[in-house]
Scaffold this active site. Structure first.
Site, PDB file in Angstrom:
ATOM      1  N   HIS A 262       0.857  -1.186   0.000  1.00  0.00           N
ATOM      2  CA  HIS A 262       0.000   0.000   0.000  1.00  0.00           C
ATOM      3  C   HIS A 262       0.897   1.242   0.000  1.00  0.00           C
ATOM      4  O   HIS A 262       1.645   1.470   0.950  1.00  0.00           O
ATOM      5  CB  HIS A 262      -0.893  -0.014   1.230  1.00  0.00           C
ATOM      6  CG  HIS A 262      -1.952   1.039   1.212  1.00  0.00           C
ATOM      7  ND1 HIS A 262      -3.058   0.966   0.392  1.00  0.00           N
ATOM      8  CD2 HIS A 262      -2.081   2.191   1.899  1.00  0.00           C
ATOM      9  CE1 HIS A 262      -3.821   2.013   0.579  1.00  0.00           C
ATOM     10  NE2 HIS A 262      -3.242   2.779   1.496  1.00  0.00           N
ATOM     11  N   ASP A 264       0.526   5.152  -0.212  1.00  0.00           N
ATOM     12  CA  ASP A 264      -0.304   6.346  -0.267  1.00  0.00           C
ATOM     13  C   ASP A 264       0.314   7.344  -1.239  1.00  0.00           C
ATOM     14  O   ASP A 264       1.490   7.700  -1.109  1.00  0.00           O
ATOM     15  CB  ASP A 264      -0.421   6.970   1.122  1.00  0.00           C
ATOM     16  CG  ASP A 264      -1.319   6.157   2.044  1.00  0.00           C
ATOM     17  OD1 ASP A 264      -2.337   5.632   1.562  1.00  0.00           O
ATOM     18  OD2 ASP A 264      -1.009   6.053   3.245  1.00  0.00           O
ATOM     19  N   ASP A 374      -8.252   1.192   1.762  1.00  0.00           N
ATOM     20  CA  ASP A 374      -8.004   2.180   2.812  1.00  0.00           C
ATOM     21  C   ASP A 374      -8.655   3.513   2.490  1.00  0.00           C
ATOM     22  O   ASP A 374      -7.978   4.522   2.344  1.00  0.00           O
ATOM     23  CB  ASP A 374      -6.492   2.365   3.001  1.00  0.00           C
ATOM     24  CG  ASP A 374      -6.176   3.323   4.137  1.00  0.00           C
ATOM     25  OD1 ASP A 374      -6.953   3.400   5.088  1.00  0.00           O
ATOM     26  OD2 ASP A 374      -5.138   4.006   4.066  1.00  0.00           O
ATOM     27  N   HIS A 579      -7.053   9.265  -1.229  1.00  0.00           N
ATOM     28  CA  HIS A 579      -7.765   9.179   0.042  1.00  0.00           C
ATOM     29  C   HIS A 579      -7.024   9.752   1.244  1.00  0.00           C
ATOM     30  O   HIS A 579      -7.504   9.585   2.384  1.00  0.00           O
ATOM     31  CB  HIS A 579      -8.204   7.735   0.313  1.00  0.00           C
ATOM     32  CG  HIS A 579      -7.085   6.765   0.501  1.00  0.00           C
ATOM     33  ND1 HIS A 579      -6.761   5.820  -0.430  1.00  0.00           N
ATOM     34  CD2 HIS A 579      -6.208   6.578   1.521  1.00  0.00           C
ATOM     35  CE1 HIS A 579      -5.750   5.093   0.001  1.00  0.00           C
ATOM     36  NE2 HIS A 579      -5.394   5.537   1.194  1.00  0.00           N
TER      37      HIS A 579
END
Length: 1015
Positions: A262, A264, A374, A579
């Protein structure tokens, strides 16, 4: 038998930690290290390679916040190491186990090829297996000294979140750069022990398997020679082999492991650092794929692939090769992993369109699912949009964070607002950064809600948030857990394979209807208000530019539709819907850059729209209406005077002022336009809003009452608003002035100014227009508060059983009561352009141009009537992770709309967000499209992406009921097709007299219109 568990467990822990782990590397020799500190922003490899390096010693501090230090490392593999597994081991001074928010390095060969990254949990670089001995090793390591923003668990504000305030003191101390021999037998023993120990402690004390492992570990410790760990490791492993070979029970739960990292796209680091994170993680992943043939890595976010393609072509080539081998799985089909609530309907569609197209174009892969682990809740519009983009499944994990209620399913059908269902899974392992620990395996089985119906779940494995990804140690754990008694079975496979198997065994999975509301992180609807406003404005400017560019392409000879510029601008907006950007949960640097990007996007889109309108030719002032509804309202002329005009939907009309039926009169602080009468109290609140059409008072208390609440959540300041904020507030009733600034006949306006708190001021211009019941509150706030939230409340005299809030392509209803914990948990909710409250026969809407968070409460008065209060969350003041979040000037407008139906709310939501545009243009081209039929709403008008010249129109049913209509075109129509979101044909439809449209509630329909020859 005596109970000796404690003695054995403590013995195993000490020997494992203090003797076996230190023996993993059998011999080491240090590199010769030199360093060069890059000035300012990161530099290309070629510049770094030519830079002047100076000697650098282990134990030396390095790395100012957000800096880049290049280390040149030279060494020679000793001749006596020939035939052994040799690695470089590099410790930049890592400060925790989290690889994504601290020092990270990318190792290059001397010729510039990226080789592999180093981070706290992945410090090695393979050199030879077996090594030849005597070979020279020469590396250049690009080391990023990113600050550890999470160092204190987000307990205190930090200036480290912006390079402008972070300072220049070194953050890290360089610990190690060695050539080393990996003792593979000891390394495997370490993993054997880790898997067995963790399995053992999570088995019940009554389980025979727990005791079997315990005594095997005790015998293994007896076998180990503490003075010769390496020499005795094989014998120890032989003792453990029988317990590792015991197969899992036939009914054991199956976990499909999917490699993941993951990353971001921005969060506690800026976008520029994410570009480097992708190169580091993807280098590691492609290297790991060479070591483990069963490895499968799922990677989403087309934007990150594009960064690697443009900046790291050698890594990009390795990704392409891994995709061909089936070890790399593009997933998600979105441009970025966007926020699940805040992007507009068309923007969410474009996320899927741009993401899917990227993977099809560059890999020949059409992704089958939405991969969104997420985000902070998920709109009920998702199932339909996902299916319209060709997806079959949806994956997320975040709902497991719920503060109050445990979500009842892990595998289920998710039903959206239009009735579309998509097969959905929440991994019961409750993390998207799994490492196959014993605790995780135990949790996955205990958590799994579908026992008796399904037998399998998915576990995304690999270090994440800031990247890192899977490691060889995690892969080794997976191998040991493939078929091990006492543990679920682990199989590493493609997520498509998991979803196919899960659906096949559980076709009749339960159904969850409506939004997936996260009972946490509710403040993300409000934090960083300027970022949210930039997104909202960009979405509407894009709509406007596409509509008028299409109009010009159809009617203006010589005009060229700006495909490339619109594509680039859309992708910029989509990136910033990530997000942690749009929700307002990133560091100051991220939001500072986001605001600048939105300003740039706005300038270019204004330019594009201006060019399109100008291409229609000069000849006099015209009014352009980008809304899908006809409008009769007051507009400002180029001279600044108000004029009342009528303009068709998606069209234009000459700027010819007409007299409205009911002008505005102003008497003191009373505004009246024959539709509503508004009385403004001395304190600047609304003391009365009387609907003259319905002959009823709208308010049940002071309207537009501003309340300043104390807002200190228990944790995660930018993310959370906790219920106790309601208990302490100050009503802002003191005014500096209440002044009439427009006295009719087209506009009546009163300006109210207030000062409060720590030097904050609010100026609101309350306006009533001729011909409209809408009351606008144009607001300027100079905000200097800390740990506060400002809300604007409207108590209305309506007994509303539920509120309706606009979402993408429709709206959702939420109860206004709190009978259950599920309802009580929704004390702060999201909506887009409007919130609607109604009882049979009468409704009221609150409309906004940039606000998302709100709450709705209901009380019964002493007279027996019911007051339903809607409060908009205007601005917050969290201090973590950005200590200056939301400080400064804010400008926005919200409005009260008395006597409103849902259709009125929809129309006024568009009107407030798409102001009429006045420009010089000749002629009167018909609107590109018009629709006969209530409830059929045009969301987008553009030219087809394949540059065929076809016109693409996206429609939806906006009221929540069935709709019938006919779409007509302002150009010769030769044919029409219904398409998916990617503009691929699904069905041909007739065009005799227009295109017939029949929509179910909230259905989204994309039409591709082929142009005929001009007559």
């Amino acid at each position: 038998m005596h109970d000796e568990r404690r003695r054995i467990e403590e013995r195993v822990e000490r020997v494992h930690t203090q003797r076996i782990k230190p023996a993993i590397y059998a011999a080491t020799v240090p590199f010769e290290v030199e360093a060069w500190q890059a000035p300012g922003e990161p530099v290309p490899f070629e510049e770094a390679a030519a830079a002047p390096y100076t000697p650098f010693a282990t134990g030396t501090p390095w790395g100012p916040p957000w800096g880049t230090t290049w280390f040149r490392m030279r060494g020679r593999v000793p001749a006596e190491w020939a035939g052994r597994r040799v690695e470089a081991v590099i410790d930049l001074g890592f400060v925790s186990d989290w690889p994504g928010n601290q020092a990270e390095g990318l190792v290059h060969l001397a010729d510039g090829r990226p080789l592999k990254a180093v981070n706290p949990l992945n410090q090695y670089v393979p050199i030879g297996n077996p090594a030849e001995g005597g070979e020279d090793v020469h590396y250049l390591v690009e080391a990023a000294s990113n600050p550890d923003i999470l160092a204190d668990g987000f307990a205190h504000p930090t200036p480290l979140g912006d390079i402008r305030t972070a300072g220049d003191q070194p953050l890290y101390t360089f610990r190690r750069a060695d050539l080393a021999v990996l003792d593979e037998e000891v390394w495997h023993l370490d993993l054997d022990l880790a898997v067995l120990r963790e399995l053992m402690v999570h088995l019940g004390e009554h389980e025979p398997r727990r005791h079997e492992i315990l005594h095997a570990l005790d015998r293994a410790m007896d076998t180990l020679d503490l003075d010769d760990v390496s020499g005795s490791a094989s014998a120890v492993r032989e003792v453990l082999a029988p317990v590792l070979a015991r197969p899992a029970h036939a009914s054991a739960h199956t976990i499909s492991g999917v490699g993941h990292a993951h990353i971001d796209s921005a969060w506690l680091w800026p976008i520029r650092e994410t570009k480097r994170k992708t190169s580091r993680t993807f280098s590691n992943v492609t290297s790991l794929a060479d070591e483990y043939e069963e490895f499968v890595f799922a990677c989403s976010q087309a934007q990150q692939y594009e960064w690697v393609r443009d900046n790291y072509p050698q890594v990009w080539a390795r990704i392409q090769e891994s995709v061909k081998k089936g070890q790399w799985a593009p997933v998600g089909g979105m441009w970025v992993e966007a926020d699940g609530n805040l992007p507009g309907g068309e923007a969410l569609a474009r996320q899927l369109i741009h993401g899917k197209r990227f993977f099809i174009e560059h890999f020949g892969v059409e992704t089958k699912g939405v991969w969104l682990p997420d985000s902070f809740g998920y709109t009920a519009a998702y199932p339909q949009l996902a299916k319209l983009a060709g997806n079959e499944w949806f994956l997320t994990q975040k709902i497991s964070w719920n503060q109050t209620n445990k979500f009842p399913h892990h595998t289920f059908w998710w039903e959206g607002i239009d009735g579309t269902r998509i097969f959905t899974h929440f991994p019961p392992v409750d993390t998207y950064n799994a490492c196959f620990s014993g605790e995780e395996m135990d949790r996955a089985v205990r958590n799994y809600q579908e026992k008796g119906g399904g037998t399998r779940s998915l576990a995304p494995f690999g270090w994440g948030d800031g990247g890192g990804g899977p490691t060889r140690e995690i892969m080794e754990r997976a191998r040991r857990l493939a078929d091990l008694e006492g543990s679920p079975k682990v199989v590493v496979e493609h997520p498509d394979a998991f979803f196919a198997k899960a659906r096949a065994e559980y076709e009749d999975a339960p159904v969850w209807n409506g939004e997936l509301y996260l009972e946490l992180h509710r403040a993300t609807y409000t934090s960083q208000a300027r970022t949210k406003q930039g997104n909202r404005r960009s979405e509407h400017l894009l709509r406007e530019a596409e509509l008028w560019a299409t109009t010009a392409a159809l009617h203006a000879p010589g005009y060229t539709y700006p495909y490339e510029r619109l594509d680039r601008l859309w992708k910029t907006v989509l990136l910033h819907q990530f997000h942690d950007i749009l929700p307002g949960s990133s560091i100051a640097w991220v939001h500072r850059e986001a605001e600048a990007e939105y300003a740039r996007v706005a300038r270019e889109l204004e330019e594009l729209t201006g060019e399109a309108v100008a291409a229609l030719g000069g000849g006099g002032a015209r009014v352009f209406n980008t809304s899908p509804f006809d409008r009769a309202e007051v507009v400002r002329t180029p001279e600044g005077t108000p004029a009342y005009v009528t303009v068709p939907a998606n069209g234009s009309a000459p700027l010819e002022a007409t007299e409205p039926e009911r002008p505005v009169t102003v008497s003191g602080r009373v505004l009246d336009n024959g539709l509503v009468r508004v009385e403004i109290a001395e304190d600047g609140t609304l003391s009365s809003v009387f609907d003259l059409r319905a002959d009823r008072e709208v308010l049940a208390g002071a309207g537009n009452l501003l309340r300043l609440h104390t807002d200190l959540p228990n944790y995660w300041d930018a993310w959370d608003i906790d219920k106790h904020y309601r208990n302490r507030y100050r009503e802002l009733r003191e005014t500096e002035s209440v002044t009439v600034v427009e006295d009719g006949p087209l506009l009546g306006s009163v300006r109210v100014t207030r000062a409060f708190g720590k030097g904050s001021t609010i100026t609101q211009t309350i306006t009533l227009r001729a011909g409209s019941p809408r009351i606008d509150f144009a607001t300027e706030i100079d905000w200097h508060e800390a740990e506060k939230i400002l809300k604007a409340g409207f108590p209305v005299d309506i007994r509303a059983p539920h509120s309706s809030a606009e979402i993408q392509f429709g709206h959702v209803q939420r109860p206004t009561h709190t009978n259950t914990t599920w309802e009580a948990a929704r004390f702060e909710v999201s909506g887009h352009r409007w919130v609607h409250l109604a009882e049979p026969g009468y409704g009221v809407a609150v409309v906004n141009d940039s606000t998302y968070g709100h709450d709705v409460t209901r009380t019964v008065r002493e007279d027996g009537g019911t007051t339903t209060r809607v409060s908009l969350s205007l601005v917050r003041a969290p201090r973590i992770p950005d200590p200056e979040a939301d400080q400064g000037m804010h400008r926005f407008t919200y409005a009260l709309l008395p006597g409103a139906s849902i259709e009125d709310a929809v129309a006024e939501g568009y009107a407030l967000n798409l102001p009429l545009r006045v420009a010089d243009a000749a002629g009167a081209p018909e609107p590109v499209v018009s629709v006969d039929g209530d409830g059929v709403t045009v969301e987008a008008v553009k030219l087809a992406d394949d540059r065929s010249g076809d016109v693409v129109v996206r429609l939806y049913e906006s009221r929540g009921g069935r709709a019938e209509g006919v779409l007509r075109t302002g150009f010769p129509l030769a044919g029409a097709q219904i398409t998916d979101l990617l503009e691929r044909p699904l069905e041909t439809v007739g065009t005799d007299g227009g295109v017939p449209v029949s929509l179910r509630p909230f259905q989204v329909l994309t039409l591709r219109l082929r142009r005929g020859a001009e007559g």
